[in-house]
Design a protein around this motif. Structure first.
Motif, PDB file in Angstrom:
ATOM      1  N   VAL A  61      11.343 -43.524 -47.231  1.00 34.59           N
ATOM      2  CA  VAL A  61      11.916 -43.994 -45.966  1.00 34.59           C
ATOM      3  C   VAL A  61      13.035 -43.080 -45.464  1.00 34.59           C
ATOM      4  O   VAL A  61      13.152 -42.826 -44.261  1.00 34.59           O
ATOM      5  N   GLY A  62      13.852 -42.568 -46.390  1.00 38.64           N
ATOM      6  CA  GLY A  62      14.964 -41.704 -45.994  1.00 38.64           C
ATOM      7  C   GLY A  62      14.448 -40.435 -45.328  1.00 38.64           C
ATOM      8  O   GLY A  62      14.946 -40.016 -44.278  1.00 38.64           O
ATOM      9  N   PHE A  63      13.432 -39.854 -45.919  1.00 35.18           N
ATOM     10  CA  PHE A  63      12.887 -38.603 -45.375  1.00 35.18           C
ATOM     11  C   PHE A  63      12.219 -38.862 -44.013  1.00 35.18           C
ATOM     12  O   PHE A  63      12.431 -38.119 -43.051  1.00 35.18           O
ATOM     13  N   LEU A  64      11.421 -39.930 -43.955  1.00 30.29           N
ATOM     14  CA  LEU A  64      10.706 -40.228 -42.708  1.00 30.29           C
ATOM     15  C   LEU A  64      11.684 -40.548 -41.578  1.00 30.29           C
ATOM     16  O   LEU A  64      11.545 -40.078 -40.448  1.00 30.29           O
ATOM     17  N   LEU A  65      12.691 -41.347 -41.916  1.00 27.34           N
ATOM     18  CA  LEU A  65      13.712 -41.698 -40.924  1.00 27.34           C
ATOM     19  C   LEU A  65      14.470 -40.451 -40.471  1.00 27.34           C
ATOM     20  O   LEU A  65      14.680 -40.226 -39.268  1.00 27.34           O
ATOM     21  N   GLY A  66      14.873 -39.629 -41.432  1.00 27.38           N
ATOM     22  CA  GLY A  66      15.594 -38.400 -41.112  1.00 27.38           C
ATOM     23  C   GLY A  66      14.742 -37.477 -40.247  1.00 27.38           C
ATOM     24  O   GLY A  66      15.220 -36.892 -39.268  1.00 27.38           O
ATOM     25  N   THR A  67      13.460 -37.364 -40.574  1.00 24.18           N
ATOM     26  CA  THR A  67      12.567 -36.471 -39.827  1.00 24.18           C
ATOM     27  C   THR A  67      12.429 -36.927 -38.373  1.00 24.18           C
ATOM     28  O   THR A  67      12.533 -36.129 -37.437  1.00 24.18           O
ATOM     29  N   LEU A  68      12.205 -38.219 -38.198  1.00 30.01           N
ATOM     30  CA  LEU A  68      12.033 -38.728 -36.834  1.00 30.01           C
ATOM     31  C   LEU A  68      13.331 -38.581 -36.034  1.00 30.01           C
ATOM     32  O   LEU A  68      13.320 -38.202 -34.861  1.00 30.01           O
ATOM     33  N   LEU A  69      14.444 -38.858 -36.694  1.00 35.84           N
ATOM     34  CA  LEU A  69      15.738 -38.690 -36.014  1.00 35.84           C
ATOM     35  C   LEU A  69      15.950 -37.227 -35.622  1.00 35.84           C
ATOM     36  O   LEU A  69      16.439 -36.930 -34.538  1.00 35.84           O
ATOM     37  N   GLY A  70      15.572 -36.341 -36.529  1.00 34.07           N
ATOM     38  CA  GLY A  70      15.708 -34.908 -36.254  1.00 34.07           C
ATOM     39  C   GLY A  70      14.816 -34.492 -35.097  1.00 34.07           C
ATOM     40  O   GLY A  70      15.229 -33.761 -34.201  1.00 34.07           O
ATOM     41  N   ALA A  71      13.576 -35.007 -35.101  1.00 34.09           N
ATOM     42  CA  ALA A  71      12.622 -34.644 -34.043  1.00 34.09           C
ATOM     43  C   ALA A  71      13.147 -35.070 -32.674  1.00 34.09           C
ATOM     44  O   ALA A  71      12.921 -34.394 -31.676  1.00 34.09           O
ATOM     45  N   LEU A  72      13.845 -36.205 -32.632  1.00 33.71           N
ATOM     46  CA  LEU A  72      14.301 -36.749 -31.347  1.00 33.71           C
ATOM     47  C   LEU A  72      15.781 -36.468 -31.096  1.00 33.71           C
ATOM     48  O   LEU A  72      16.386 -37.053 -30.186  1.00 33.71           O
ATOM     49  N   ASP A  73      16.337 -35.569 -31.883  1.00 33.78           N
ATOM     50  CA  ASP A  73      17.797 -35.351 -31.816  1.00 33.78           C
ATOM     51  C   ASP A  73      18.278 -34.997 -30.412  1.00 33.78           C
ATOM     52  O   ASP A  73      19.335 -35.453 -29.978  1.00 33.78           O
ATOM     53  N   ALA A  74      17.491 -34.205 -29.709  1.00 35.54           N
ATOM     54  CA  ALA A  74      17.930 -33.742 -28.388  1.00 35.54           C
ATOM     55  C   ALA A  74      18.010 -34.883 -27.374  1.00 35.54           C
ATOM     56  O   ALA A  74      18.634 -34.729 -26.316  1.00 35.54           O
ATOM     57  N   ALA A  75      17.411 -36.020 -27.669  1.00 35.06           N
ATOM     58  CA  ALA A  75      17.464 -37.147 -26.731  1.00 35.06           C
ATOM     59  C   ALA A  75      18.804 -37.880 -26.803  1.00 35.06           C
ATOM     60  O   ALA A  75      19.143 -38.660 -25.920  1.00 35.06           O
ATOM     61  N   PHE A  76      19.554 -37.642 -27.873  1.00 40.87           N
ATOM     62  CA  PHE A  76      20.838 -38.331 -28.044  1.00 40.87           C
ATOM     63  C   PHE A  76      21.942 -37.561 -27.303  1.00 40.87           C
ATOM     64  O   PHE A  76      21.859 -36.324 -27.179  1.00 40.87           O
ATOM     65  N   PRO A  77      22.971 -38.261 -26.835  1.00 44.03           N
ATOM     66  CA  PRO A  77      24.036 -37.572 -26.109  1.00 44.03           C
ATOM     67  C   PRO A  77      24.697 -36.475 -26.949  1.00 44.03           C
ATOM     68  O   PRO A  77      25.120 -35.451 -26.425  1.00 44.03           O
ATOM     69  N   ARG A  78      24.797 -36.724 -28.252  1.00 42.92           N
ATOM     70  CA  ARG A  78      25.327 -35.706 -29.179  1.00 42.92           C
ATOM     71  C   ARG A  78      24.402 -35.635 -30.382  1.00 42.92           C
ATOM     72  O   ARG A  78      23.810 -36.652 -30.754  1.00 42.92           O
ATOM     73  N   SER A  79      24.347 -34.468 -31.005  1.00 43.12           N
ATOM     74  CA  SER A  79      23.484 -34.351 -32.180  1.00 43.12           C
ATOM     75  C   SER A  79      23.926 -35.342 -33.266  1.00 43.12           C
ATOM     76  O   SER A  79      25.115 -35.586 -33.459  1.00 43.12           O
ATOM     77  N   ASN A  80      22.952 -35.891 -33.972  1.00 44.89           N
ATOM     78  CA  ASN A  80      23.241 -36.834 -35.057  1.00 44.89           C
ATOM     79  C   ASN A  80      23.532 -36.143 -36.390  1.00 44.89           C
ATOM     80  O   ASN A  80      23.704 -36.819 -37.405  1.00 44.89           O
ATOM     81  N   GLU A  81      23.555 -34.819 -36.367  1.00 43.36           N
ATOM     82  CA  GLU A  81      23.647 -34.100 -37.639  1.00 43.36           C
ATOM     83  C   GLU A  81      24.901 -34.483 -38.446  1.00 43.36           C
ATOM     84  O   GLU A  81      24.807 -34.888 -39.605  1.00 43.36           O
ATOM     85  N   ALA A  82      26.068 -34.381 -37.805  1.00 45.06           N
ATOM     86  CA  ALA A  82      27.318 -34.665 -38.527  1.00 45.06           C
ATOM     87  C   ALA A  82      27.400 -36.138 -38.900  1.00 45.06           C
ATOM     88  O   ALA A  82      27.833 -36.506 -39.999  1.00 45.06           O
TER      89      ALA A  82
END
Ligand code: F6R
Length: 361
Positions: A149-170
């Motif tokens: 679940v952690g990997f799948l969640l992280g991957t999807l969040l990464g794929a859609l990162d540009a849709a967020f006002p700020r990157s979710n990386e930090a």
């Protein structure tokens, strides 16, 4: 019948659960690095998946619906709803790559000319995506889908990162660090998840949460089902005030002894829900229904979701331990897939990755 010879299963599952923070970070990297740039006007993204793969979609939906303009929805079926079409994207998530429903939806999205992504450890989906020139976001193989679940969640969040006002990386890194720091305390014998499991005992747990944690409530339910091999249900507030409350109002002796309610308590919950929630607590107390509170301490929504995954996973493991159940196998699902055709489990080769063909679409 579930086996009582649990062997190394609990230790293996615990080790996989402990990888949650690392999986998140690795998955996020995979998602950001392998996804083509999101078109500026992209509004509709559909996740097609089932079970332990689809849940990543629910969890990410909680965040996109609160923080972005994306209409992200999860389809758990063979068919895509009619309004799902290009230029919307289809993200097919299948850990094994062999799930009938997901393959069907993937093909349908292709016929509709939708740009697609495949998140998978290989299988048929990996092969078809490579053939179709669809980008593959590769999940390492080994262990059951729900343990990724952690990997799948992280991957999807990464794929859609540009849709967020700020990157979710930090943000994700911080939440992962907090989780790593709390892990030993959560996983110890007298930790919160073990205490929750002791309070629930042999009762049927109903997990209650407000809409921003709906995916999390579903995750708890499915983890109890698959790890502890016993029933569980979930309810979403405020909807449960308009139907389920009637059943709980009449909770007789039988319900009281056989069912328990768990509330996922988070400070970010909708303030409008509070008076009715208080009302429900009073009612349940009067009816002597066992209520168990699950405090989620993180102030951040993503942090609370991750914390909730960790507590819920360990809770399901503690329930399995109570009953002497091996959390690893889900033979009932394997038998169903074998009997109805399609859906072979992921190849057992550990940490292997599907062949990837980079493409823009
Ligand atoms: C979870 C599990 C199932 C599968 C589901 C779909 O551990 O085994 O819920 O996730 O049957 O299979 P995949 O994820 O391979 O598409």
């Amino acid at each position: 019948m579930p086996s009582r010879a649990v062997g190394l299963g609990p230790a293996r599952m615990l080790a996989l659960m402990a990888e949650l923070p690392t999986q998140l970070k690795n998955g996020f990297r995979e998602g950001t690095e392998q996804t083509p740039p999101l078109p500026p006007g992209l509004r509709q993204v559909t996740v097609a998946g089932m079970g332990g793969s689809a849940i990543a979609g629910d969890l990410v939906t909680s965040l996109t619906s609160a923080e972005t303009e994306l209409d992200l929805q999860v389809v758990r079926s063979y068919e895509l709803p009619r309004p799902i079409r290009a230029p919307g994207w289809l993200v097919a998530i299948s850990y094994s790559g062999n799930t009938q429903e997901t393959l069907h939806a993937y093909a349908e999205a292709g016929r509709r000319g939708m740009p697609r992504l495949a998140i998978t450890s290989g299988g048929e989906l990996g092969e078809r995506a490579a053939r179709d020139g669809v980008p593959i976001l590769a999940v390492p193989s080994g262990g059951p889908p729900r343990a990724w679940v952690g990997f799948l969640l992280g991957t999807l969040l990464g794929a859609l990162d540009a849709a967020f006002p700020r990157s979710n990386e930090a943000r994700l890194k911080e939440a992962a660090q907090e989780l790593s720091a709390r892990w030993p305390e959560l996983a110890e014998e007298g930790g919160l998840p073990a205490r929750l499991a002791a309070a629930v005992g042999a009762r049927l747990p109903t997990i209650c949460a407000e809409p921003s944690l709906a995916g999390l409530a579903r995750r708890w339910k499915t983890q109890v089902e698959e790890n502890a091999k016993r029933g569980a249900t979930f309810e979403i507030l405020p909807e449960m005030f308009h139907n389920a409350v009637v059943g709980w109002d009449r909770a007789g002796v039988l319900d009281r002894s056989s069912r328990a309610l768990l509330f996922l308590d988070w400070s970010g919950s909708l303030p409008q829900i509070r008076p009715r929630r208080e009302y429900l607590m009073g009612l349940l107390q009067e009816r002597k229904v066992p209520v168990v509170h699950v405090p989620l301490a993180s102030l951040d929504h993503l942090g609370a979701i991750l914390e909730g995954i960790a507590v819920g996973d360990l809770f399901s493991l503690a329930l399995a331990r109570q009953d002497g159940i091996d959390p690893m196998p889900t033979e009932a699902i394997d038998r169903m897939k074998a009997a109805t055709g399609g859906g072979a489990p992921a190849a057992p080769s550990k940490r292997s990755r599907p062949a990837r063909k980079r493409a823009t679409r």
